[in-house]
Design a protein around this motif. Structure first.
Motif, PDB file in Angstrom:
ATOM      1  N   ALA A  81       8.433  -5.504  -4.234  1.00 38.71           N
ATOM      2  CA  ALA A  81       7.271  -5.681  -3.643  1.00 38.71           C
ATOM      3  C   ALA A  81       6.915  -4.464  -2.769  1.00 38.71           C
ATOM      4  O   ALA A  81       5.801  -4.098  -2.509  1.00 38.71           O
ATOM      5  CB  ALA A  81       6.898  -7.094  -3.106  1.00 38.71           C
ATOM      6  N   ASN A  82       8.005  -4.272  -1.990  1.00 34.72           N
ATOM      7  CA  ASN A  82       7.953  -3.498  -0.758  1.00 34.72           C
ATOM      8  C   ASN A  82       8.489  -1.896  -1.167  1.00 34.72           C
ATOM      9  O   ASN A  82       8.675  -0.853  -0.367  1.00 34.72           O
ATOM     10  CB  ASN A  82       8.583  -3.681   0.539  1.00 34.72           C
ATOM     11  N   GLY A  83       8.869  -1.677  -2.507  1.00 36.92           N
ATOM     12  CA  GLY A  83       9.273  -0.413  -2.813  1.00 36.92           C
ATOM     13  C   GLY A  83      10.617   0.142  -2.298  1.00 36.92           C
ATOM     14  O   GLY A  83      10.953   1.183  -2.297  1.00 36.92           O
ATOM     15  N   VAL A  84      11.608  -1.063  -2.091  1.00 37.56           N
ATOM     16  CA  VAL A  84      12.922  -0.513  -1.581  1.00 37.56           C
ATOM     17  C   VAL A  84      13.600  -0.533  -2.841  1.00 37.56           C
ATOM     18  O   VAL A  84      13.775  -1.408  -3.718  1.00 37.56           O
ATOM     19  CB  VAL A  84      13.316  -1.868  -0.720  1.00 37.56           C
ATOM     20  N   GLU A  85      14.173   0.727  -2.976  1.00 40.73           N
ATOM     21  CA  GLU A  85      14.887   0.962  -4.247  1.00 40.73           C
ATOM     22  C   GLU A  85      16.218   0.374  -4.573  1.00 40.73           C
ATOM     23  O   GLU A  85      16.385  -0.332  -5.632  1.00 40.73           O
ATOM     24  CB  GLU A  85      15.265   2.607  -4.513  1.00 40.73           C
ATOM     25  N   THR A  86      16.903  -0.029  -3.270  1.00 38.20           N
ATOM     26  CA  THR A  86      18.174  -0.584  -3.072  1.00 38.20           C
ATOM     27  C   THR A  86      18.468  -1.555  -2.141  1.00 38.20           C
ATOM     28  O   THR A  86      18.266  -1.032  -0.940  1.00 38.20           O
ATOM     29  CB  THR A  86      19.364   0.435  -3.341  1.00 38.20           C
TER      30      THR A  86
ATOM     31  N   ALA B   9       0.801  -1.191  -0.054  1.00 35.97           N
ATOM     32  CA  ALA B   9      -0.033  -0.063   0.189  1.00 35.97           C
ATOM     33  C   ALA B   9       0.889   1.143   0.040  1.00 35.97           C
ATOM     34  O   ALA B   9       0.500   2.300  -0.521  1.00 35.97           O
ATOM     35  CB  ALA B   9      -0.892  -0.036   1.243  1.00 35.97           C
ATOM     36  N   GLU B  10       2.121   1.255   0.619  1.00 36.48           N
ATOM     37  CA  GLU B  10       2.768   2.222   0.708  1.00 36.48           C
ATOM     38  C   GLU B  10       4.293   1.839   0.588  1.00 36.48           C
ATOM     39  O   GLU B  10       4.612   0.796   1.342  1.00 36.48           O
ATOM     40  CB  GLU B  10       2.567   3.103   2.072  1.00 36.48           C
ATOM     41  N   PRO B  11       5.327   2.449  -0.272  1.00 32.50           N
ATOM     42  CA  PRO B  11       6.653   2.056  -0.144  1.00 32.50           C
ATOM     43  C   PRO B  11       7.344   2.386   0.997  1.00 32.50           C
ATOM     44  O   PRO B  11       6.990   3.151   1.904  1.00 32.50           O
ATOM     45  CB  PRO B  11       7.181   2.806  -1.179  1.00 32.50           C
ATOM     46  N   ALA B  12       8.455   1.375   1.144  1.00 32.49           N
ATOM     47  CA  ALA B  12       9.095   1.485   2.403  1.00 32.49           C
ATOM     48  C   ALA B  12      10.145   2.486   2.425  1.00 32.49           C
ATOM     49  O   ALA B  12      10.562   3.069   1.257  1.00 32.49           O
ATOM     50  CB  ALA B  12       9.969   0.302   2.645  1.00 32.49           C
ATOM     51  N   ALA B  13      10.218   3.290   3.605  1.00 27.78           N
ATOM     52  CA  ALA B  13      11.039   4.630   3.671  1.00 27.78           C
ATOM     53  C   ALA B  13      12.397   4.190   3.772  1.00 27.78           C
ATOM     54  O   ALA B  13      13.118   4.530   4.807  1.00 27.78           O
ATOM     55  CB  ALA B  13      10.563   5.399   4.915  1.00 27.78           C
ATOM     56  N   ILE B  14      13.143   3.634   2.610  1.00 27.50           N
ATOM     57  CA  ILE B  14      14.301   3.375   2.858  1.00 27.50           C
ATOM     58  C   ILE B  14      15.304   4.042   2.192  1.00 27.50           C
ATOM     59  O   ILE B  14      14.763   4.444   0.783  1.00 27.50           O
ATOM     60  CB  ILE B  14      14.689   1.817   2.551  1.00 27.50           C
ATOM     61  N   ASP B  15      16.454   4.561   2.462  1.00 25.44           N
ATOM     62  CA  ASP B  15      17.180   5.332   1.803  1.00 25.44           C
ATOM     63  C   ASP B  15      18.193   4.794   0.875  1.00 25.44           C
ATOM     64  O   ASP B  15      18.431   3.723   0.957  1.00 25.44           O
ATOM     65  CB  ASP B  15      18.066   6.248   2.623  1.00 25.44           C
ATOM     66  N   THR B  16      18.732   5.637   0.021  1.00 22.29           N
ATOM     67  CA  THR B  16      19.881   5.116  -0.645  1.00 22.29           C
ATOM     68  C   THR B  16      21.133   5.911  -0.590  1.00 22.29           C
ATOM     69  O   THR B  16      21.199   6.945  -0.198  1.00 22.29           O
ATOM     70  CB  THR B  16      19.235   5.194  -2.439  1.00 22.29           C
ATOM     71  N   LEU B  17      22.115   5.310  -1.074  1.00 20.75           N
ATOM     72  CA  LEU B  17      23.522   5.765  -0.918  1.00 20.75           C
ATOM     73  C   LEU B  17      24.094   6.429  -2.267  1.00 20.75           C
ATOM     74  O   LEU B  17      23.936   5.795  -3.182  1.00 20.75           O
ATOM     75  CB  LEU B  17      24.383   4.852  -0.380  1.00 20.75           C
ATOM     76  N   ASP B  18      24.828   7.625  -2.260  1.00 20.31           N
ATOM     77  CA  ASP B  18      25.458   7.925  -3.335  1.00 20.31           C
ATOM     78  C   ASP B  18      27.061   8.061  -3.220  1.00 20.31           C
ATOM     79  O   ASP B  18      27.406   9.345  -2.596  1.00 20.31           O
ATOM     80  CB  ASP B  18      24.873   9.430  -3.702  1.00 20.31           C
TER      81      ASP B  18
ATOM     82  N   ALA C 127       8.538  -6.504   4.721  1.00 17.08           N
ATOM     83  CA  ALA C 127       7.184  -5.947   5.233  1.00 17.08           C
ATOM     84  C   ALA C 127       7.250  -4.931   6.447  1.00 17.08           C
ATOM     85  O   ALA C 127       6.337  -4.120   6.358  1.00 17.08           O
ATOM     86  CB  ALA C 127       6.088  -6.984   5.275  1.00 17.08           C
ATOM     87  N   GLY C 128       8.075  -5.410   7.266  1.00 18.14           N
ATOM     88  CA  GLY C 128       8.293  -4.599   8.461  1.00 18.14           C
ATOM     89  C   GLY C 128       9.247  -3.262   8.650  1.00 18.14           C
ATOM     90  O   GLY C 128       9.329  -2.682   9.433  1.00 18.14           O
ATOM     91  N   LEU C 129       9.455  -2.942   7.282  1.00 19.55           N
ATOM     92  CA  LEU C 129      10.501  -1.783   7.039  1.00 19.55           C
ATOM     93  C   LEU C 129       9.702  -0.634   7.396  1.00 19.55           C
ATOM     94  O   LEU C 129       8.528  -0.636   6.928  1.00 19.55           O
ATOM     95  CB  LEU C 129      11.151  -1.766   5.789  1.00 19.55           C
ATOM     96  N   PRO C 130      10.097   0.281   7.798  1.00 18.43           N
ATOM     97  CA  PRO C 130       9.344   1.660   7.905  1.00 18.43           C
ATOM     98  C   PRO C 130       8.793   2.136   6.730  1.00 18.43           C
ATOM     99  O   PRO C 130       9.391   2.028   5.638  1.00 18.43           O
ATOM    100  CB  PRO C 130      10.385   2.686   8.653  1.00 18.43           C
ATOM    101  N   ARG C 131       7.675   2.996   7.027  1.00  9.71           N
ATOM    102  CA  ARG C 131       7.000   3.406   5.816  1.00  9.71           C
ATOM    103  C   ARG C 131       7.165   4.903   5.769  1.00  9.71           C
ATOM    104  O   ARG C 131       7.161   5.516   7.119  1.00  9.71           O
ATOM    105  CB  ARG C 131       5.264   2.863   5.733  1.00  9.71           C
TER     106      ARG C 131
END
Length: 641
Positions: free
Chosen positions: A306-311, A47-56, A462-466
């Motif tokens: 499935a959980n909207g985790v980019e990386t 329903a909502e992607p996980a609020a997981i960050d990416t690294l540059d 599924a348990g990652l923060p949103r």
């Protein structure tokens, strides 16, 4: 709902029961083959992607935003050199003046030319002291020698010869000069560029022109993304190890259905950057060499999608992606164990692992902090791969740093843990070695554990923060399990069952031995057999329905002659051992190098012969029971629907 729940219900009602029934019949000698079950899978978008960050990393290190320059590990660099096509490479790192001075301009020119990727490889694998070009370490020095001998020296005009080696070059393994001589380096820059040299606009414009001449048009250069790399390497290593046999999952793990690839391999300097950066990241430790990692890589990527985790950042503790020598930084015996120990000590203070530091020496990593051998040895927890965590460097619990927000690990409920090391064939309902050596009880244990591993993987993602908020997970989260066993028949803790082990074969470095165990807990999967006193892995095994196992292994090269022990560890607990004497590598076949040794956790006992008819009868009863259970399950399912 985790997308594997439908699959697991289907397996429980049909495929698994059929597989186990066939295994029971095969054990009796009446059935010789196992059918592969079909799977029904469903994927539900979150329903909502996980609020997981990416690294540059390139932005953090060089200040380059949205770069077409891309870092590569040693394993991927060598892979690219082996491929057909024309690729642009930049050799160097952030402590190399030429790289620091030129990388921004190279990226700028590459973008203007429409180049998709310039691959940058840092020969200093840790970004600091481990330079494969100059090291005297006997395990590491051959890496650069191999790159030069097999790839980079095959050129007419600008070969790598240790004098004026190119730092920016275009490579084509099929390119030849007039007359047919190999000329793989199509174009190159070799002259060093001093710090500040490009500050002058005229010098900068001249350098842009030189870079443009090397790169040419983006239409002439090729790029191979991370998905293609992992697909080709994972499938090749799996097929090579298991011959493409159906019972071991065929020859393909990753395919075009996985093209939305979220797993990104990173170098050691990038790993350090991740630990030191702000934000919340998902980190997977493992490698393409590791069959347990290959078992779950596809599903980890599916769950990320499935959980909207980019990386999902993927780091290999074997710095060359292959070797179990000093390049494996997670081992006490490695000269570079501090690369692992320092990071675990500084950044992973509340890590949960299966191994415990107060267990046998093989369960911990001893290292000199900072590689300074004048300092006292320190100890770090030793994890096994694959190992998946959510890492948030800013997270605290009770005012104390607690950056490991989630772990993918089984909580035994008694302060101990079990890491998820399963096999690809069990994940997809194939019997593996039980196709030729049927054992329904042991096979069921493996299938159950594979199910739990995948279900727990689903729960981790599924348990990652949103982005919309939510309850932060506890440390660590409790992992899901299959329905509890009837409390009137509690399961046996396999670490409390002491057995015996016998070792036969050629007891010399490089010799083949057979380790046979008995009297252990039945149906225990995925435990370790090690050679002590300096712990070295001999392999991973599982017990059959009688609590026995047999392992064919090789005495590691370099094992010193003298007294040793073969140790069996379940959950990090020693359950059996045998004293052995290893002969020197130069011992002849007529010496005492071939011998038999036996030992135990308790006194070993004998067992009488059980006739094949009795075994066949038991297998038929088991098969009938499984079939009846399937009928009952199906009936109950229909009545509930």
């Amino acid at each position: 709902m985790p997308h594997h729940l439908d699959r697991r219900r289907y397996r429980a009602l049909t495929g698994r029961a059929a597989l186990l029934a066939a295994a029971a019949l095969a054990a009796s000698g009446l059935v010789a083959s196992l059918a592969a079950p079909a799977h029904a899978e469903t994927d539900a978008a979150p329903a909502e992607p996980a609020a997981i960050d990416t690294l540059d990393y390139l932005a953090d290190t060089y200040g380059i935003e949205d770069a077409v320059i891309e870092t590569v590990t040693f394993e991927r660099f060598e892979f690219l050199l082996q491929q057909e096509g024309r690729f642009a490479f930049l050799i160097g790192g952030p402590d190399d003046p030429t790289t620091v001075e030129t990388i921004g301009t190279i990226d700028e020119v590459a973008k203007a030319a429409g180049v998709d990727a310039v691959y940058t490889f840092n020969p200093k694998l840790d970004g600091d002291r481990l330079d494969i070009r100059t090291t005297a370490n006997a395990d590491v020095a051959p890496l650069w020698t191999r790159l030069v001998t097999e790839y980079l020296s095959k050129d007419v005009q600008t070969p790598f010869d240790g004098t004026d080696d190119p730092y920016l070059f275009v490579y084509d393994r099929s390119h030849t000069a007039d007359g047919g001589a190999e000329d793989r380096i199509v174009s190159a820059l070799t002259a060093p560029v001093a710090s500040g040299a490009l500050a002058d606009p005229t010098a900068r414009d001249a350098y842009r022109t030189s870079v443009a001449a090397v790169l040419g048009s983006g239409d002439d250069l090729d790029a191979i993304d991370q998905f293609t790399f992992y697909r080709d390497v994972v499938n090749a290593k799996h097929a090579s190890a298991y011959g493409g046999l159906t019972e071991y999952g065929g020859s393909t793990i990753l395919d075009e259905a996985d093209a939305d690839w979220r797993v990104q391999g990173i170098t050691y300097p990038e790993l350090v950057d991740l630990f030191e950066s702000d934000g919340d990241h998902v980190l997977l430790l493992g490698g393409t060499w590791c069959h347990n990692t290959r078992a779950v890589l596809k599903h980890a990527n599916e769950d990320a999608v499935a959980n909207g985790v980019e990386t999902v950042y993927f780091f290999d503790l074997r710095l060359d992606g292959a070797s179990g020598n000093d390049l494996h930084i997670r081992d006490t015996g490695s000269e570079f164990a501090d690369f692992y120990g320092d990071l675990v000590t500084e950044f992973l203070p509340q890590l949960k692992t299966q191994y415990v530091t107060n267990g046998s020496p093989g369960q911990r990593v001893d290292f000199y902090p900072g590689g300074d051998t004048t300092q006292p040895l320190a100890t770090a927890q030793k994890l096994q791969v694959p190992f998946l965590i959510e890492y948030d460097g800013d997270r605290e619990v009770g005012g104390e740093p607690a950056p490991v927000a989630r772990q993918w690990i089984h909580d035994n409920g008694d302060g101990t843990y079990r890491e998820y090391m399963t096999e690809w064939w069990y994940v997809i309902d194939q019997p593996g070695r039980y196709a030729s050596r049927p054992d329904p009880v042991a096979l069921e244990a493996q299938l159950v554990f594979a199910d739990e591993a995948i279900s727990a993987l689903d729960e981790f993602f599924a348990g990652l923060p949103r982005a919309g908020g939510g309850v932060e997970p506890t440390d660590p989260p409790v992992d899901p399990t299959d329905p509890p066993v009837d409390p009137t028949d509690p399961p046996v803790d396999p670490t409390t069952v002491k057995g015996s082990v016998a070792v036969t074969g050629s007891l010399r470095p490089g010799g083949t031995i057979t380790v046979a165990g008995s009297g252990l807990a039945a149906g225990t999967p995925g435990f370790a057999v090690e050679l002590h006193s300096e712990p070295q892995s001999l392999g991973t095994v599982a017990t059959d329905a009688s609590g026995a196992f047999s392992l064919t292994a090789t005495i590691p090269a370099g094992t010193p002659a003298g007294a040793h022990r073969v140790v069996v560890l379940i959950g990090g607990v020693e359950v059996a051992s045998a004293d052995v004497t290893v002969a020197s590598a130069s011992a002849t076949s007529g010496s005492n190098a071939s011998s038999t040794s036996a030992g135990s956790g308790l006194a070993s006992t004998g067992a009488g012969f059980t006739g094949p008819l009795l075994g066949a009868a038991a297998a038929l009863v088991a098969a009938a029971g499984i079939a009846l259970a399937v009928v009952r399950l199906r009936t109950r399912t229909r009545s509930e629907s």
